[in-house]
Write an enzyme that holds these catalytic residues in place. Structure first.
Site, PDB file in Angstrom:
ATOM      1  N   ASP A   1       1.898  29.268 -44.112  1.00 48.77           N
ATOM      2  CA  ASP A   1       3.163  29.919 -43.600  1.00 48.77           C
ATOM      3  C   ASP A   1       4.680  29.023 -44.032  1.00 48.77           C
ATOM      4  OD1 ASP A   1       4.039  32.350 -41.135  1.00 48.77           O
ATOM      5  OD2 ASP A   1       5.568  30.774 -41.004  1.00 48.77           O
TER       6      ASP A   1
ATOM      7  N   TYR B   1      13.289  28.920 -45.440  1.00 46.22           N
ATOM      8  CA  TYR B   1      12.821  27.891 -45.169  1.00 46.22           C
ATOM      9  C   TYR B   1      13.266  26.416 -46.599  1.00 46.22           C
ATOM     10  CZ  TYR B   1       9.612  29.025 -41.381  1.00 46.22           C
ATOM     11  OH  TYR B   1       8.546  29.719 -40.819  1.00 46.22           O
TER      12      TYR B   1
ATOM     13  N   LYS C   1       8.712  34.812 -45.919  1.00 48.16           N
ATOM     14  CA  LYS C   1       9.886  35.635 -45.055  1.00 48.16           C
ATOM     15  C   LYS C   1      10.979  36.526 -46.106  1.00 48.16           C
ATOM     16  CE  LYS C   1       7.812  33.312 -40.928  1.00 48.16           C
ATOM     17  NZ  LYS C   1       7.401  31.693 -41.660  1.00 48.16           N
TER      18      LYS C   1
ATOM     19  N   HIS D   1      12.073  38.353 -41.132  1.00 49.53           N
ATOM     20  CA  HIS D   1      12.392  37.039 -40.579  1.00 49.53           C
ATOM     21  C   HIS D   1      12.812  37.111 -39.202  1.00 49.53           C
ATOM     22  CE1 HIS D   1      12.560  32.446 -41.364  1.00 49.53           C
ATOM     23  NE2 HIS D   1      12.407  32.652 -39.984  1.00 49.53           N
TER      24      HIS D   1
END
Ligand code: A2P
Length: 283
Positions: A44, A49, A74, A107
């Site tokens: 994930d 990120y 996302k 997200h």
């Protein structure tokens, strides 16, 4: 690995390895390879990120067939709106460089969510995204957006653990057969959760650690769980929860631990502005 079936017919491994906060200049590459070696088949990540490239490189280098690994990413807020979401989806696909993305999520559910969703639906129809879902949708946000969606979200990834069981949003998600994915499934290491007497009684009974009891509860309750650990032993043992089963009474005791409160309130004033100003994702 146990799998759940999503509302679009695709299946998803019940436990995923999350790479939030793992730096994208090498550490994520190492962590994903280690997780795959430990048996994880569900990774994930997110554009926000800043480690999609590392995730993709680790998957390509792993020697494991692409179709055996489930990858989530996302779309970030800056890419909401129909045209901009196409740019964001293309960027994630390019950075990951693994052909397609198994699950792609909105997200943070603010701004032009309907436009972004339409672009995601089109990318799903084209096979670039196999499943699409949302994240951080509170009941109020869900009611604002989801009734207008043609494709119902496969998942809603929200904060969830025995102390915060999201009962209100789960009741809404039943109507669309949307599964809950848990972030902070171990309460982010919250000692009051891990040392809770109800959990500790089960630690003694089953000879499992507190994290394993909590993850077992979640999966057995139909929740896809994304535990985080940097400890190789716990990364491995957090997958080892399929050789025991909690009784109905034990499940109810953990269900009764719900306080209805978590660390993140998507409806709180200023949250959208804070997230929008957090950073910019570059090509
Ligand atoms: P560590 O990295 O030392 O394993 P969450 O997934 O809810 O964000 O929680 C992550 C926190 O839980 C980390 O501090 C992690 O520490 C800890 N943790 C991970 N697995 C377990 C486990 N099986 N038992 C107890 N704590 C765990």
């Amino acid at each position: 690995m146990m799998r759940f079936t999503l509302n679009d017919g695709n299946t998803i491994p019940a436990i995923g390895f999350g790479v939030f906060m793992i730096p994208g200049d090498g550490p994520t590459y190492d962590a994903v390879l280690a997780a795959l070696k430990a048996g994880y088949r569900h990774i994930d990540t997110a554009a926000a990120y800043f480690n999609e490239e590392d995730v993709g490189r680790a998957i390509r280098d792993s020697g494991i067939p692409r179709e055996e690994i489930f990858v989530t990413s996302k779309l970030w807020l800056q890419d909401h709106g129909y045209e901009q979401a196409k740019v964001g989806i293309a960027r994630s696909l390019r950075k990951l460089d693994i052909g397609y993305i198994d699950l792609y999520l909105i997200h943070q559910p603010y701004g032009d969510v309907p436009g972004a969703w339409k672009a995601m639906e089109e990318a799903k129809a084209e096979g670039k995204l196999k499943s699409i879902g949302v994240s951080n949708m509170s009941p109020a946000i869900w009611k604002k957006f989801v009734p207008g969606f043609e494709t119902k979200p496969a998942v809603n990834q929200v904060e969830f653990n025995p102390l915060y069981q999201e009962k209100e949003i789960r009741a809404l998600m039943v109507e669309t057969n949307t599964l809950l994915e848990a972030w902070y499934p171990l309460g982010h290491g919250d000692a009051s959760l891990l040392s809770n007497p109800t959990i500790q009684a089960l630690v003694d009974k089953y000879g499992k650690n507190a994290g394993q009891i909590i993850l077992r509860f979640e999966v057995q309750d139909g929740v896809i769980t994304l535990p985080k650990s940097t400890n190789p032993e716990r990364i491995r043992t957090n997958l080892d929860i399929f050789d025991f089963e909690l009784t109905g009474d034990e499940m109810n005791k953990i269900r009764a631990m719900d306080t209805g409160k978590g660390s993140h309130d998507p409806d709180a004033p200023g949250v959208e502005q804070m997230l929008r100003g957090a950073f910019v994702i570059e090509d």
